[in-house]
Design an enzyme around this catalytic site. Structure first.
Site, short mmCIF file in Angstrom:
data_model
loop_
_atom_site.label_atom_id
_atom_site.label_comp_id
_atom_site.label_asym_id
_atom_site.label_seq_id
_atom_site.Cartn_x
_atom_site.Cartn_y
_atom_site.Cartn_z
N TYR A 70 0.84 -1.20 0.00
CA TYR A 70 0.00 0.00 0.00
C TYR A 70 0.87 1.25 0.00
O TYR A 70 1.20 1.81 1.04
CB TYR A 70 -1.02 -0.06 1.15
CG TYR A 70 -2.15 -0.96 0.75
CD1 TYR A 70 -1.96 -2.34 0.71
CD2 TYR A 70 -3.37 -0.45 0.33
CE1 TYR A 70 -2.95 -3.18 0.26
CE2 TYR A 70 -4.37 -1.28 -0.11
CZ TYR A 70 -4.17 -2.64 -0.15
OH TYR A 70 -5.15 -3.47 -0.60
N LYS A 76 4.18 -15.39 -0.54
CA LYS A 76 4.77 -15.64 -1.85
C LYS A 76 6.29 -15.67 -1.67
O LYS A 76 7.06 -15.00 -2.38
CB LYS A 76 4.33 -14.53 -2.83
CG LYS A 76 4.66 -14.77 -4.28
CD LYS A 76 3.84 -15.84 -4.94
CE LYS A 76 4.29 -16.04 -6.38
NZ LYS A 76 3.75 -17.26 -6.99
N ASP A 130 -0.90 -17.72 -4.70
CA ASP A 130 -1.57 -18.06 -5.96
C ASP A 130 -2.31 -19.40 -5.81
O ASP A 130 -3.48 -19.53 -6.17
CB ASP A 130 -0.61 -18.06 -7.15
CG ASP A 130 0.77 -18.63 -6.83
OD1 ASP A 130 1.02 -18.96 -5.66
OD2 ASP A 130 1.59 -18.76 -7.75
N ASP A 162 -6.12 -8.49 1.47
CA ASP A 162 -7.22 -7.70 0.93
C ASP A 162 -7.91 -8.46 -0.19
O ASP A 162 -9.14 -8.62 -0.22
CB ASP A 162 -6.67 -6.36 0.42
CG ASP A 162 -7.77 -5.37 0.08
OD1 ASP A 162 -8.92 -5.56 0.53
OD2 ASP A 162 -7.48 -4.38 -0.63
N ASP A 168 -11.80 -10.53 -0.10
CA ASP A 168 -12.93 -10.28 -1.01
C ASP A 168 -13.41 -11.60 -1.58
O ASP A 168 -14.61 -11.85 -1.72
CB ASP A 168 -12.53 -9.34 -2.16
CG ASP A 168 -12.82 -7.87 -1.86
OD1 ASP A 168 -12.80 -7.50 -0.66
OD2 ASP A 168 -13.07 -7.09 -2.81
#
Ligand code: NAD
Length: 357
Positions: free
Chosen positions: A130, A183, A216, A240, A244
């Site tokens: 961010y 990751k 992933d 984030d 969702d």
């Protein structure tokens, strides 16, 4: 108990009104003595005061017992010099709300397209990718030449440690399973540190089962077998995106409640945005913000040692489950009601002491 309410943009005022109806009913039934203080934020504030967030609001919020922030049209706010501040970033950063707790679950009586599950995404909230909040001063997106952009991600041991412990503590109160999403195969140093710190933190919680999944692959695992997960910890951007997805898997993004928590303050905020495509139509699902508000009450129960706030939170969650079971909900989750009527149904069910099953 004083709660500050900032309804926000798009569907914000509609879902905030439904949420406040439920909160007033909870306050009456559980004798919470909640008083509400409403202020403008986002476009409404920009029009009235020349800024999306008035600077004095931060002290108002610090002096209160919690904040309910509706979704805001953050994509519209591009230039801070013109008062276009991202309210979500502003409160998360200034109140150091480092943990974003995002539960997602399916409900009996509602079709679950991907199996039944009950999990929580615990997302780091103060750094990561961010770029508008991960620097002390300035912005971490740099235009090197007109055609070259560099976006920096910040990962610190302190932020990894505090989010890891927040996730472990939550997992210990639930099914004692923690999944670390990362990751580290590519971001070997940053996500490598996040993974190491989470594993190290988890060793301090006896009986906690820990695994880790590449972000992933996680998109497949959580769709294929969501019931496998209990508490999932992730860095900011991954958390984030993942949350969702888990909200939508539970039935709708409109069910995505969330709480932003720090050491001293907390902010209830739906997981989704201002949804301009459905704003003003009385069709938005208010459950996201209603559940966020319930999380704020539960946080206050712990903060001030008052179990009636926890009871109120459970009462609201039960009323939501009953509304889902009876189909007294909005169309995105298979009902026929509008936003206001859904808020009213949940209010009525809460008043009547409806149970979850
Ligand atoms: P969105 O989350 O607003 O909407 C995505 C989709 O989900 C849309 O189809 C929308 O109609 C649907 N949806 C969202 N909430 C719903 C609800 N309660 N009930 C039923 N359906 C719902 O994402 P977007 O359209 O990409 O973004 C709109 C604006 O919101 C942008 O300005 C974005 O920057 C901002 N945003 C703000 C926040 C925040 O305030 N925390 C978070 C995300 C996006």
């Amino acid at each position: 108990m004083r709660i500050v309410v900032l309804p926000g943009d798009g569907i914000g005022p509609e879902i905030a009104a439904a949420t406040l109806a439920v909160l007033r009913a909870a306050s009456e039934r559980f004798q919470l003595g909640v008083t509400l203080e409403e202020h403008a934020v986002g476009h409404a504030s920009l029009e009235m005061f020349g800024t999306t967030v008035r600077p004095d609001l931060i002290e108002t919020v610090r002096a209160a017992d919690g904040l309910i922030l509706g979704p805001t049209a953050t994509f519209d706010f591009k230039d801070e010099a013109r008062g276009e501040i991202n309210p979500s970033r502003y409160f998360r950063k200034n109140l150091d709300l480092f943990a974003n707790i995002r539960p997602a679950r399916t409900y009996p009586g509602r079709p679950a397209r991907f199996g039944t599950f009950d999990l929580v995404v615990v997302r780091e909230n103060t750094e990561g990718f961010y770029a508008d909040r991960n620097m002390e001063q300035g912005n971490a997106e740099l235009l090197v030449t007109p055609d070259v952009v560099v976006s920096l991600r910040r990962i610190t041991r302190l932020c990894c440690e505090r989010i890891a412990h927040a996730a472990c503590r939550l997992a210990m109160k639930r099914r004692k399973r923690l999944t670390i999403v990362h990751k580290a195969n590519v971001l070997k140093i940053g996500d490598g540190m996040f993974l190491d710190v989470c594993r190290e933190a988890a060793r301090g919680y006896p009986g906690l089962a820990v695994d880790d999944v590449l972000v992933d692959a996680m998109m497949a695992h959580v769709v294929r077998q969501p019931e496998r997960f209990d508490v999932i910890v992730a860095t900011n951007m991954f958390g984030d995106i993942l949350s969702d997805l888990t909200a939508e898997l539970s039935g709708s993004l409109g069910l995505g409640g969330s709480l932003n928590v720090g050491a001293k303050y907390a902010m209830a905020q739906a997981a989704h945005g201002s949804a301009p495509d459905i704003a003003g139509k009385d069709i938005a699902n208010p459950i996201s913000l209603i559940l966020s508000m319930a999380l704020l009450l539960a946080w206050n129960a712990e903060r001030i040692g008052a179990p009636r706030f926890e009871a109120a939170a459970h009462g609201i969650e039960d009323a939501v489950a009953a509304a889902m079971r009876e189909g007294r909900v909005t169309r995105d989750v298979g009902g026929t009601l509008g936003t206001t009527a859904t808020g009213q149904a949940i209010t009525d069910l809460l008043r009547s002491g409806a149970s979850a099953s």
